[in-house]
Design an enzyme around this catalytic site. Structure first.
Site, short mmCIF file in Angstrom:
data_model
loop_
_atom_site.label_atom_id
_atom_site.label_comp_id
_atom_site.label_asym_id
_atom_site.label_seq_id
_atom_site.Cartn_x
_atom_site.Cartn_y
_atom_site.Cartn_z
N GLU A 14 14.15 -18.02 20.27
CA GLU A 14 14.49 -17.59 18.79
C GLU A 14 15.90 -17.01 18.55
O GLU A 14 16.13 -16.17 19.47
CB GLU A 14 13.62 -16.74 18.28
CG GLU A 14 13.94 -16.46 16.55
CD GLU A 14 12.95 -15.24 16.07
OE1 GLU A 14 12.60 -14.38 16.58
OE2 GLU A 14 12.38 -15.66 14.94
N LYS A 49 8.43 2.61 7.36
CA LYS A 49 9.79 2.62 8.25
C LYS A 49 10.27 1.66 8.14
O LYS A 49 10.06 0.54 8.66
CB LYS A 49 9.42 3.08 9.73
CG LYS A 49 10.74 3.64 10.28
CD LYS A 49 10.71 3.29 11.82
CE LYS A 49 11.46 2.12 12.20
NZ LYS A 49 12.75 1.79 11.97
N CYS A 67 12.25 -15.61 10.14
CA CYS A 67 11.47 -15.91 11.19
C CYS A 67 10.85 -17.48 11.04
O CYS A 67 10.62 -18.13 11.80
CB CYS A 67 10.22 -14.91 11.00
SG CYS A 67 9.53 -14.76 9.27
N GLU A 72 3.46 -9.73 12.76
CA GLU A 72 3.94 -10.74 12.22
C GLU A 72 5.35 -10.98 13.07
O GLU A 72 6.23 -10.18 12.85
CB GLU A 72 4.44 -10.49 10.72
CG GLU A 72 3.39 -10.21 9.65
CD GLU A 72 2.54 -11.61 9.55
OE1 GLU A 72 2.95 -12.75 9.94
OE2 GLU A 72 1.42 -11.46 9.29
P1 NAP Z 1 12.56 -5.50 15.79
O1 NAP Z 1 13.67 -5.04 16.77
O2 NAP Z 1 11.14 -5.70 16.37
O3 NAP Z 1 12.67 -4.42 14.85
C1 NAP Z 1 11.42 -4.39 14.07
C2 NAP Z 1 11.10 -2.70 13.49
O4 NAP Z 1 10.59 -2.39 14.49
C3 NAP Z 1 12.18 -2.08 13.01
O5 NAP Z 1 11.67 -1.46 12.07
C4 NAP Z 1 12.47 -1.30 14.12
O6 NAP Z 1 13.14 -0.23 14.01
C5 NAP Z 1 10.93 -1.01 14.67
N1 NAP Z 1 10.92 -0.80 16.26
C6 NAP Z 1 11.65 -0.92 17.23
N2 NAP Z 1 11.08 -0.42 18.29
C7 NAP Z 1 10.10 0.28 17.82
C8 NAP Z 1 9.11 1.02 18.65
N3 NAP Z 1 9.17 1.33 19.98
N4 NAP Z 1 8.07 1.41 17.92
C9 NAP Z 1 7.99 1.32 16.89
N5 NAP Z 1 8.77 0.70 15.83
C10 NAP Z 1 9.75 0.00 16.70
O7 NAP Z 1 12.79 -6.60 14.90
P2 NAP Z 1 14.27 -7.12 14.13
O8 NAP Z 1 15.37 -7.48 15.09
O9 NAP Z 1 14.54 -6.06 13.25
O10 NAP Z 1 13.91 -8.29 13.39
C11 NAP Z 1 13.86 -9.75 13.81
C12 NAP Z 1 12.62 -10.17 14.60
O11 NAP Z 1 11.49 -10.06 13.28
C13 NAP Z 1 12.59 -11.61 14.73
O12 NAP Z 1 11.91 -11.93 15.88
C14 NAP Z 1 11.72 -12.25 13.82
O13 NAP Z 1 11.37 -13.80 13.83
C15 NAP Z 1 10.94 -11.27 13.20
N6 NAP Z 1 10.43 -11.32 11.84
C16 NAP Z 1 9.07 -12.13 11.62
C17 NAP Z 1 8.55 -12.28 10.38
C18 NAP Z 1 7.36 -12.94 10.11
O14 NAP Z 1 6.83 -13.03 8.98
N7 NAP Z 1 6.47 -13.27 11.25
C19 NAP Z 1 9.23 -11.82 9.16
C20 NAP Z 1 10.49 -11.26 9.68
C21 NAP Z 1 10.99 -11.24 10.90
P3 NAP Z 1 14.90 -0.19 14.08
O15 NAP Z 1 15.34 -1.60 13.78
O16 NAP Z 1 15.29 0.99 13.26
O17 NAP Z 1 15.17 0.15 15.61
#
Ligand code: NAP
Ligand code: MG
Length: 502
Positions: free
Chosen positions: A404, A194, A304, A269
């Site tokens: 962040e 997804k 990240c 992650e």
């Molecule tokens: P996010 O809002 O947590 O979304 C990540 C994924 O989770 C998306 O596919 C999102 O879907 C999905 N999601 C949201 N709510 C969900 C739920 N209730 N159940 C299941 N899936 C759900 O994160 P983001 O804003 O896209 O990404 C930024 C974050 O990712 C930052 O905090 C960054 O640091 C972190 N990140 C970490 C790494 C690492 O390797 N540690 C790498 C890259 C990014 P939708 O977006 O389609 O709603």
């Protein structure tokens, strides 16, 4: 619907135009199909704020169908000779490489990041993950265990955990997906991918290419949709054995809680607030400062591992600030398809509002904005562009230092002694990565030992390799992507006792 008369889109290749003007469908059980409800959602080009494509919104029945197909494919995939699985993963990697020129364009349009960066970073990381993990298919051996009881042969087998849901964010859609798909498939698991709703397109391409590579139907399924519905349905589904998640701390914690009701394996992650530390005795202060600018501004800070907290020895503080500011000013904001662009937009207006909120609050708290601090003006105004921003004078408990930002915003702080520095560097709930710049080998290793983070880079920053585990400490999550640990998390060990006494 792709409308190529927009200037920035005209340079896109025919393959890109053809893909974007086609019907986008879910990939379930080896076929491409619309969502059961027919519901669609739109994805945008964040550089111009225009709709790029409409994509199916997978509902609960689509998720059920994907899980059913992944479950039946599990039997086929597990029975396949490991060397054949390896070959299919290699072929999958070859196809991504073959199509890299137009995949980079689609990913650039969908995410806003410069096409050249995708070609140089995202594609090689994605391809590298598949090739590295293909090698593991034939090497997942168990062991024999000597036991106290006589006439017993005890051996272990490493078996796939089952159906995996890979839920990925929008910042590195293609390579984050491959960091999960590659080890999961190598381990013998089947996958439902997804992607984030902001960047669903490259996942659909991956779904198609896996089939073209000859990976059996149902082994890789792709469901597009929003987190709260499609993602939630995956996390709740009893037919899924493991959730492999990359994204925010908040959603990660929610997933861990939800998945506990069916005792799914979970790996997370999450975010980072990474200290990048320049000592005055580093080899080349200017080069360290230039790298520090790259460490925060790469992909507009939406990384990240971004080196978002630059901590600098007071003796070289002014010199570092000057150099970082001059690097920030060299960056060319623009559309990702333009060859001159080195800094793309933020992913969305929401993200821009959030980033700008941090900067406005910082100004109100007396923090000095020495570069940037504004959204892009003129012909950039219709996109979500934000200037590379450098802040000095922030205190350790300011929100911009603790939270962040996920944007092109760097705080540069001073330190006087190592004793003063380390507790400050570790004063964050996150523990993803850190950078250390020094020529003093003893100091470098002492600092690496003291830092609470999953990765420490010494005299370098943002190095990644499929062979090297990646993941955080503390609230940055648990479970590594990549490397040996990356595949371990898709395996479970079965122990077999054989009484050979007769
Ligand atoms: P996010 O809002 O947590 O979304 C990540 C994924 O989770 C998306 O596919 C999102 O879907 C999905 N999601 C949201 N709510 C969900 C739920 N209730 N159940 C299941 N899936 C759900 O994160 P983001 O804003 O896209 O990404 C930024 C974050 O990712 C930052 O905090 C960054 O640091 C972190 N990140 C970490 C790494 C690492 O390797 N540690 C790498 C890259 C990014 P939708 O977006 O389609 O709603
Ligand atoms: Mg998009």
């Amino acid at each position: 619907m792709f409308i190529p008369q927009i200037d920035e889109w005209q340079s896109a290749s025919e393959k890109t135009a053809e893909f974007l003007s086609g019907q986008h469908k879910l990939v379930i059980g080896g076929t491409e199909r619309p969502s059961a409800s027919g519901e669609m959602f739109q994805t945008f080009d964040p550089a111009i704020g225009k709709v790029l494509a409409s994509v199916p919104h997978a509902g609960k029945s689509d998720v059920d169908a994907a899980v059913a197909s992944a479950q039946s494919a599990l039997l086929v995939w597990q029975k396949m000779a490991p060397s054949d699985r390896a070959q299919l993963l290699m072929r999958f990697a070859d196809l991504i490489e073959r199509d890299a020129p137009w995949i980079s364009e689609v990913e650039s349009l969908d995410s806003g990041k410069p096409k050249a960066h995708i070609a140089a970073v995202d594609i090689p990381l994605a391809v590298g993950a598949l090739r590295y993990n293909a090698g593991w298919c034939t090497k997942l051996a168990g062991e024999t265990i000597p036991v106290t009881a006589p006439d017993m042969l005890v051996y272990t087998k490493r078996e796939p955990v089952g159906v995996v849901a890979a839920i990925v964010p929008w910042n590195f859609p293609l390579c984050q997906a491959c960091f999960k798909i590659a080890p999961a498939l190598a381990a013998g698991c089947t996958v439902i991918l997804k992607p984030a709703e902001q960047t669903p397109l490259s996942a659909l391409i991956l779904g198609r290419l896996a089939l073209e590579a000859g990976i059996p139907p149902g082994v890789l399924n792709v469901v597009t949709g929003e987190g709260a519905t499609t993602g939630q349905a995956l996390v709740e589904h009893p037919g899924i054995a493991k959730i492999s998640f990359t994204g925010s701390e908040e959603v990660g914690k929610h997933i861990a809680r939800t998945a506990s009701s069916t005792l799914k394996h979970v790996s997370l992650e999450l975010g980072g607030k990474n200290p990048n530390i320049i000592f005055s005795d580093c080899d080349d202060v200017d080069a360290a400062a230039a790298t520090a600018a790259g460490a925060i501004f790469f992909y507009t800070g939406q990384v990240c591992s971004a080196g978002s907290r630059l901590m600098v020895d007071a003796k070289v503080f002014d010199r570092v600030v000057d150099r970082v500011v001059s690097e920030a000013k060299k960056l060319k904001m623009g559309h990702g398809l333009s060859a001159e662009t080195t800094l793309g937009p933020l992913i969305s207006e929401d993200q821009l509002t959030r980033v700008n909120g941090f900067v406005e609050e910082s100004q109100q708290n007396g923090i000095e904005v020495v570069a940037g601090g504004q959204r892009g003006a003129g012909n950039l105004a219709s996109g979500s562009f934000y200037e590379p921003t450098v802040l000095t004078g922030a205190k350790d408990d300011d929100r911009v230092v603790k939270d962040e930002v996920f944007g092109p915003v760097l705080t540069i702080q001073k330190f006087d002694t190592v004793e003063d520095l380390m507790p400050r560097a570790n004063a964050t709930n996150f523990g993803l990565a850190a950078g250390i710049w020094t020529r003093d080998i003893a100091k470098a290793h002492a600092a690496a030992a003291a830092i609470q983070a999953g990765t420490v880079w010494i005299n370098t920053y943002n190095q990644f390799d499929a062979a090297v585990g990646w993941g955080g400490f503390k609230q940055s999550g648990y479970g590594k992507d990549n490397g040996r640990e990356g595949i371990d998390k898709y395996l479970q060990t079965k122990t077999v006792w054989v009484n050979y006494a007769g």
